[in-house]
Design a protein around this motif. Structure first.
Motif, mmCIF file in Angstrom:
data_model
loop_
_atom_site.group_PDB
_atom_site.id
_atom_site.type_symbol
_atom_site.label_atom_id
_atom_site.label_comp_id
_atom_site.label_asym_id
_atom_site.label_seq_id
_atom_site.Cartn_x
_atom_site.Cartn_y
_atom_site.Cartn_z
ATOM 1 N N PRO A 51 -30.030 -57.244 -1.460
ATOM 2 C CA PRO A 51 -31.031 -58.256 -1.840
ATOM 3 C C PRO A 51 -31.298 -59.206 -0.681
ATOM 4 C CG PRO A 51 -28.916 -58.719 -2.895
ATOM 5 C CD PRO A 51 -28.763 -57.417 -2.204
ATOM 6 N N ILE A 61 -30.604 -60.104 -13.324
ATOM 7 C CA ILE A 61 -30.654 -58.679 -12.950
ATOM 8 C C ILE A 61 -29.252 -58.085 -12.956
ATOM 9 C CG2 ILE A 61 -30.902 -57.226 -10.887
ATOM 10 C CD1 ILE A 61 -33.586 -58.427 -10.422
ATOM 11 N N HIS A 62 -28.274 -58.846 -12.506
ATOM 12 C CA HIS A 62 -26.908 -58.325 -12.404
ATOM 13 C C HIS A 62 -26.108 -58.472 -13.693
ATOM 14 C CE1 HIS A 62 -27.972 -58.877 -8.132
ATOM 15 N NE2 HIS A 62 -27.231 -57.816 -7.968
ATOM 16 N N GLY A 78 -27.479 -54.181 -17.729
ATOM 17 C CA GLY A 78 -28.376 -53.063 -17.448
ATOM 18 C C GLY A 78 -29.621 -53.110 -18.320
ATOM 19 N N PHE A 133 -40.625 -39.838 12.295
ATOM 20 C CA PHE A 133 -39.260 -40.374 12.250
ATOM 21 C C PHE A 133 -39.274 -41.889 12.162
ATOM 22 C CE2 PHE A 133 -36.129 -37.218 12.175
ATOM 23 C CZ PHE A 133 -36.567 -36.112 12.873
ATOM 24 N N ILE A 159 -30.639 -47.054 -3.287
ATOM 25 C CA ILE A 159 -29.454 -47.403 -4.078
ATOM 26 C C ILE A 159 -29.226 -48.890 -3.861
ATOM 27 C CG2 ILE A 159 -27.001 -46.987 -4.423
ATOM 28 C CD1 ILE A 159 -27.474 -44.146 -3.417
ATOM 29 N N TYR A 206 -23.361 -52.875 -19.994
ATOM 30 C CA TYR A 206 -24.248 -52.769 -21.144
ATOM 31 C C TYR A 206 -23.526 -53.381 -22.332
ATOM 32 C CZ TYR A 206 -27.468 -49.736 -18.680
ATOM 33 O OH TYR A 206 -28.397 -49.243 -17.794
ATOM 34 N N ARG A 243 -33.054 -51.931 2.200
ATOM 35 C CA ARG A 243 -31.967 -50.953 2.333
ATOM 36 C C ARG A 243 -30.852 -51.213 1.314
ATOM 37 N NH1 ARG A 243 -33.685 -48.285 6.765
ATOM 38 N NH2 ARG A 243 -34.437 -49.499 8.510
ATOM 39 N N GLY A 244 -31.254 -51.552 0.099
ATOM 40 C CA GLY A 244 -30.299 -51.701 -0.986
ATOM 41 C C GLY A 244 -29.646 -53.066 -1.083
ATOM 42 N N VAL A 304 -30.651 -46.891 1.678
ATOM 43 C CA VAL A 304 -31.769 -45.976 1.451
ATOM 44 C C VAL A 304 -31.373 -44.622 2.024
ATOM 45 C CG1 VAL A 304 -34.179 -45.487 1.904
ATOM 46 C CG2 VAL A 304 -33.460 -47.835 1.582
ATOM 47 N N VAL A 310 -37.566 -55.307 -7.120
ATOM 48 C CA VAL A 310 -37.146 -55.139 -8.511
ATOM 49 C C VAL A 310 -37.532 -56.424 -9.229
ATOM 50 C CG1 VAL A 310 -35.182 -54.857 -10.060
ATOM 51 C CG2 VAL A 310 -35.250 -53.622 -7.900
ATOM 52 N N ARG A 356 -24.065 -51.822 -13.750
ATOM 53 C CA ARG A 356 -24.091 -53.074 -14.516
ATOM 54 C C ARG A 356 -23.533 -52.854 -15.910
ATOM 55 N NH1 ARG A 356 -30.303 -54.614 -13.705
ATOM 56 N NH2 ARG A 356 -30.438 -52.422 -14.255
ATOM 57 N N GLY A 383 -40.008 -47.072 1.767
ATOM 58 C CA GLY A 383 -38.984 -46.269 2.435
ATOM 59 C C GLY A 383 -37.844 -47.133 2.947
ATOM 60 N N ARG A 384 -38.076 -48.434 3.034
ATOM 61 C CA ARG A 384 -37.036 -49.339 3.529
ATOM 62 C C ARG A 384 -36.835 -50.502 2.542
ATOM 63 N NH1 ARG A 384 -37.241 -53.228 8.748
ATOM 64 N NH2 ARG A 384 -39.135 -53.889 7.723
ATOM 65 N N GLU A 385 -37.925 -50.939 1.897
ATOM 66 C CA GLU A 385 -37.851 -52.098 1.009
ATOM 67 C C GLU A 385 -38.301 -51.721 -0.406
ATOM 68 O OE1 GLU A 385 -40.367 -54.881 2.994
ATOM 69 O OE2 GLU A 385 -38.759 -55.620 4.294
ATOM 70 N N LYS A 386 -37.839 -52.525 -1.345
ATOM 71 C CA LYS A 386 -38.204 -52.279 -2.748
ATOM 72 C C LYS A 386 -38.137 -53.618 -3.471
ATOM 73 C CE LYS A 386 -37.007 -49.385 -6.685
ATOM 74 N NZ LYS A 386 -36.221 -48.290 -7.194
ATOM 75 N N ARG A 428 -41.315 -43.533 10.451
ATOM 76 C CA ARG A 428 -41.527 -43.802 9.019
ATOM 77 C C ARG A 428 -40.192 -43.945 8.293
ATOM 78 N NH1 ARG A 428 -41.945 -39.145 4.739
ATOM 79 N NH2 ARG A 428 -41.827 -40.393 2.880
ATOM 80 N N PHE A 429 -39.221 -43.093 8.654
ATOM 81 C CA PHE A 429 -37.922 -43.161 7.998
ATOM 82 C C PHE A 429 -37.184 -44.434 8.405
ATOM 83 C CE2 PHE A 429 -38.087 -39.332 5.832
ATOM 84 C CZ PHE A 429 -38.468 -38.285 6.647
ATOM 85 N N TYR A 470 -35.461 -56.118 -2.117
ATOM 86 C CA TYR A 470 -34.290 -55.428 -1.579
ATOM 87 C C TYR A 470 -34.688 -54.715 -0.288
ATOM 88 C CZ TYR A 470 -31.441 -55.997 -5.781
ATOM 89 O OH TYR A 470 -30.684 -56.515 -6.810
#
Lengths: 177, 184
Positions: free
Chosen positions: A45, A105-106, A109, A18, B33, B72, A42-43, B54, A64, B70, A59-62, A20-21, A40
């Protein structure tokens, strides 16, 4: 083995899972010298990350990232109707690169197609407001005008225009067509 | 004796429950997301929109579809249209298409970008046919605003919208052949 020991062991395993989540699994991510990105959490920036190795909690960060190398635009054999009924045939070459990662990025797309979109629209719109004489005699001024307008529009989207220039412009009057 | 048996059963039960729980937890995948995205979770018949964050979900039983919010960009160059007066005119325009309602967009389009652009192109044609083309450069802004409003009225039901429409070229095609001066 004591049953309570097994019980505590099982509870420990489940607790770790748990965690880990909630906290995430530590890992690392490397950005190449021509990449730039946003971390990012939890979504949301958190910060801009530059090339190099970065710690992330899966699982928490990413991260891009974008490619910051120049994007080339080459357009040939386009035609636009002029205000006096003549037609101008033109082509141009341009290049741009990402300057502000967060804006880029924003902005779209498909960020790599944004320079082509802006240069195509601005070039056609500027030429389409001219007559045949202006297109024949004032190419330098038109080139500068298009470059300035593209530069400001791309800057709003986080890009830097590196170059813009016509590769060829010719005018065919209405009577010749 | 009874205590040993009970202890063994308890231990076995704990281990079994732990294994099953960990297998169930391992099946869950993290779905990120981001701030420029929205998530649509299909819980039975009622989809719900998820905010940035998340989410841990079982892809098989509780799928989350991530929608890119976003814009296009698209360019339509030198397309021939007929306006409300049946005059043929050539128009080039550029703009952006963006998702306005993620639930509608996900349920309406299989490939969001490609299919939504096809719908926009089709609606540009029908919106142009309801307007009156004016070749003047000054009128382009007004025609673009009208076109954008008409397009958004049509596209609202599909969960997408257009913005930043700019007309980069507009001229009326010459009529071919002589127009009769007398009527029968």
């Amino acid at each position: 083995m004591e049953p309570f020991a097994i019980l505590f062991m099982c509870a420990g395993f489940i607790g770790l899972y748990f965690l880990r989540f909630r906290v995430g699994f530590p890992s690392s991510y490397s950005l190449l010298p021509f990449q730039s990105g946003i971390l990012y959490r939890r979504g949301i920036p958190v910060r801009v990350v530059s090339p190099g190795r970065h710690r992330v909690f899966l699982g928490r960060e990413k991260i891009v990232f974008l490619d910051t190398r120049p994007i080339e635009v080459k357009v040939e054999s386009r035609a636009v109707g002029l205000v006096d009924g003549a037609t101008a045939f033109y082509g141009f070459a341009a290049s741009a690169r990402v300057h502000d990662v967060q804006k880029a990025i924003h902005a779209s797309g498909s960020y790599s197609e944004l320079p082509a979109f802006v240069t195509l629209c601005v070039a056609r719109e500027v030429l389409g407001r001219c007559n045949a004489e202006e297109v024949k005699l004032e190419q330098m001024r038109l080139n500068d005008e298009i470059r300035n307008r593209c530069s400001s529009r791309l800057a709003e989207a986080g890009f830097e225009l590196l170059s813009f220039g016509f590769t060829g412009v010719s005018v065919v009057s209405r009577t010749e067509m | 004796m009874h205590g040993d048996v009970l202890g063994a059963i308890l231990s076995f039960g704990c281990l079994t429950a732990t294994v099953i729980l960990m297998i169930r937890l391992r099946q869950k995948k993290a779905v990120h997301i981001l701030d420029y995205q929205a998530g649509v979770r299909f819980n039975g018949a009622d989809p719900s929109t998820l905010r940035p964050g998340v989410y841990f979900t079982n892809p098989g039983s509780d799928p989350i579809t991530v929608v890119d919010m976003r814009p296009y960009q698209f360019v339509l160059e030198r397309q021939v249209y007929k306006d409300a007066l049946h005059s043929s005119f050539v128009m080039s325009l550029g703009g952006e298409v963006q998702v306005s309602d993620p639930q509608l967009a996900v349920t309406g389009f299989k490939n969001l970008v490609r299919d939504s652009l096809a719908v926009v192109y089709e609606n540009v044609r029908s919106a142009a046919s309801r307007s009156i083309a004016h070749p003047g450069v000054e009128a382009r802004g007004r025609i673009a605003a009208t076109l954008e409003a008409e397009l958004n009225r049509e596209l609202e039901a599909r969960g997408i919208k257009v913005r930043g429409i700019e007309i980069t070229e507009l001229w009326i095609q010459k009529v071919q052949g002589a127009i009769p001066t007398t009527a029968n």
